[in-house]
Scaffold this active site. Structure first.
Site, PDB file in Angstrom:
ATOM      1  N   GLY A 125     -61.518   2.214  -9.878  1.00  0.00           N
ATOM      2  CA  GLY A 125     -61.797   2.095  -8.451  1.00  0.00           C
ATOM      3  C   GLY A 125     -63.279   2.081  -8.142  1.00  0.00           C
ATOM      4  N   ASN A 126     -64.101   2.596  -9.078  1.00  0.00           N
ATOM      5  CA  ASN A 126     -65.551   2.536  -8.901  1.00  0.00           C
ATOM      6  C   ASN A 126     -66.120   1.150  -9.165  1.00  0.00           C
ATOM      7  OD1 ASN A 126     -65.603   5.807  -9.716  1.00  0.00           O
ATOM      8  ND2 ASN A 126     -67.219   5.141  -8.333  1.00  0.00           N
ATOM      9  N   SER A 127     -65.371   0.293  -9.849  1.00  0.00           N
ATOM     10  CA  SER A 127     -65.881  -1.024 -10.219  1.00  0.00           C
ATOM     11  C   SER A 127     -66.403  -1.783  -9.011  1.00  0.00           C
ATOM     12  CB  SER A 127     -64.778  -1.850 -10.885  1.00  0.00           C
ATOM     13  OG  SER A 127     -64.411  -1.295 -12.123  1.00  0.00           O
ATOM     14  N   HIS A 142     -63.320  -8.773 -11.834  1.00  0.00           N
ATOM     15  CA  HIS A 142     -61.997  -8.260 -12.193  1.00  0.00           C
ATOM     16  C   HIS A 142     -61.344  -7.495 -11.044  1.00  0.00           C
ATOM     17  CE1 HIS A 142     -64.267  -4.513 -13.393  1.00  0.00           C
ATOM     18  NE2 HIS A 142     -63.213  -3.954 -12.858  1.00  0.00           N
ATOM     19  N   ASP A 170     -68.628 -11.065 -14.892  1.00  0.00           N
ATOM     20  CA  ASP A 170     -67.812 -10.136 -14.110  1.00  0.00           C
ATOM     21  C   ASP A 170     -68.408  -9.860 -12.741  1.00  0.00           C
ATOM     22  OD1 ASP A 170     -65.614  -8.611 -13.568  1.00  0.00           O
ATOM     23  OD2 ASP A 170     -66.284  -6.836 -14.666  1.00  0.00           O
TER      24      ASP A 170
END
Length: 492
Positions: A235-237, A130, A160
């Site tokens: 933003g950590n993804s 994503h 993902d």
């Protein structure tokens, strides 16, 4: 969770009148530092005379002090292999927009950001799908501040996960890899990521639970996740979850909205297995080595050849089942992931240097490669890629039954969109990876053969306009393709 407010210096009164001027000077230096940080530029340090009389002595004291904790060492070990990903994509806000409506609110520009980890020194990076979904120009900021571009190589939307290749000329540091097979509830963990755009933000917590399943929708679900208490924000993804030794044990993926200290990461053993299969499928679609392999039971075992195709270059080189591939080119092969990564840059028609072990002896060879043979399904997918701009695979019967049950429909089948070409008819109509294509021009698209028949039908003339139907998040939507001109190559 609301974005963090701008930090400001403390305004506590000094306890002693005689120290007011010292505290004012220190406060002045702190104010300068925080204003710089809030503008996302490198923070300016305090004046040397305020920070330390002897910077060299100060540095020696830090290195020798108890401040260098295991957490500090873990972050220092892993940080150079963490990258920040950012880009922009255009999305349609409404179903009417997807159907081709011309209202000004039909499109919206979205700025995206996320994190990735380098798993190969040539610049291959794992992140969440994503993070890079539908982003035309993926931009990457390396640990040293270098900004460059990246290309999406392979993806698995349901899980993902995605693999991107960073455009670099020099080798990059890779993330130390741990295992998620022996994790303990209560174990200390560290997350690094691009939280709210604050690059390389580190947070610490513990493993709160293991084996959590988090379903999202028909096209995406998370299984066997690690639940953690470390702070995870937008933003950590795609960033790493580290153990106290600075080894990656998971990929941060989600936070429970409205809850505090509840976040999730995909276990690294699961990530490695999925990414390896993803790369193997990508390689098999373009390259034929004449070999089938399997990984050994432990890291360092290389990969074992299980089958050699008759009359293939591998058979002519004398390779046999049971041989172990321990190096491809200059890259050592410890496991299936190493082998899959090594083949990524191999081109059909080239020689692939290998080191192979047999019976305790090692020998070198150069294996000729050829282009992967095409299949009818691949031909249809290639035509769809050229004319419409999609790649697809059939939705399984059980998945289709579940979809029909939830939507109270009786669709007989559909094609799951696995890729969308930038600038194509599909992209212009807002079709996304994960959509299910139900039909085109009044004909159903339950199989790849259906799609091939539609594209070859006389009614589908050059530059034809064709209505299509898709399912997205349990909603049926429609739009109109303006089909591209078919070339001789796309008809073969």
């Amino acid at each position: 969770m609301r974005p963090p407010s701008q930090l400001s210096p403390s305004n506590n009164r000094p306890l002693r009148q005689t120290r007011r001027w010292v505290r004012r000077l220190a406060g002045f230096g702190l104010t300068l530092s925080m204003v710089s940080a809030s503008s996302w530029t490198p923070a300016q340090g305090q004046h040397p005379e305020l920070a330390s009389f002897d910077p060299a002595v100060s540095s020696r004291h830090v290195a020798a002090s108890n401040r260098v904790t295991p957490t500090v060492r873990a972050v220092q070990r892993a940080s150079p292999s963490v990258v920040n990903l950012h880009g922009q994509k255009t999305i349609r806000q409404t179903a009417a927009g997807l159907a081709g409506a011309t209202d000004p609110g039909g499109f919206r520009q979205v700025n995206g950001m996320g994190t990735g980890v380098i798993i190969d020194p040539r610049g291959y990076v794992i992140t969440n799908y994503h993070v890079v979904e539908d982003v035309d120009n993926i931009r990457v900021t390396l640990h040293d501040g270098t900004v460059t571009s990246a290309e999406l190589i392979a993806a698995r939307p349901r899980n993902d996960l995605a693999l991107v290749k960073v455009d670099v000329q020099e080798d990059l540091p890779t993330i130390p890899r741990g295992t998620s097979s022996d994790l303990m509830v209560g174990e200390s963990v560290i997350a690094i990521g691009n939280a709210y755009g604050y690059v390389h933000t580190c947070t610490q917590g513990i493993i709160s639970a293991l084996h959590r399943d988090v379903p999202v929708n028909e096209t995406q679900d998370y299984e066997d996740l690690i639940q953690i208490s470390a702070g995870i924000n937008p933003g950590n993804s795609g960033g790493p979850l580290l153990n106290i030794d600075g080894e990656i044990i998971g990929v941060n993926v989600a936070v429970r909205v409205g809850a505090q200290q509840i976040a999730f990461a995909i276990p690294i053993d699961q990530v490695v297995g999925i990414v390896t299969t993803m790369i193997e499928d990508h390689n098999a679609n373009r390259l034929d080595t004449g070999l089938r392999t399997k990984g050994g039971p432990r890291d360092g075992d290389g990969v074992t050849i299980t089958h050699v195709s008759a009359s293939s270059p591998a058979e002519k080189e004398g390779l046999k089942p049971g041989d172990r591939v321990v190096r491809v080119g200059s890259q050592p092969v410890d496991d299936r992931l190493d082998y899959a990564l090594a083949l990524l840059k191999a081109e059909p028609g080239t020689q692939l240097p290998m080191a192979v072990q047999r019976g305790g002896e090692q020998f070198e060879l150069a294996l000729a490669t050829t282009a992967a043979p095409t299949t009818p399904d691949q031909d249809a997918n290639d035509a769809a890629w050229a004319v419409i701009g999609i790649r697809a695979r059939p939705v399984g019967s059980s998945a289709m039954n579940r979809l029909n049950s939830r939507m109270r429909t009786k669709y007989r089948g559909g094609l799951y969109i696995t890729a969308v070409r930038s600038g194509s008819a599909a992209a212009e109509q807002g079709i996304q990876v994960g959509d299910v294509l139900l039909g085109i021009h009044g004909w159903q698209t339950a199989t790849i053969d259906d799609l091939a028949g539609i594209l070859d039908h006389p009614e589908m003339q050059q530059n034809a306009r064709a209505k299509f139907y898709i399912v997205r998040r349990e909603q049926t939507l429609y739009g109109h393709f303006q089909l591209a001109t078919r070339t001789a190559d796309s008809r073969r």
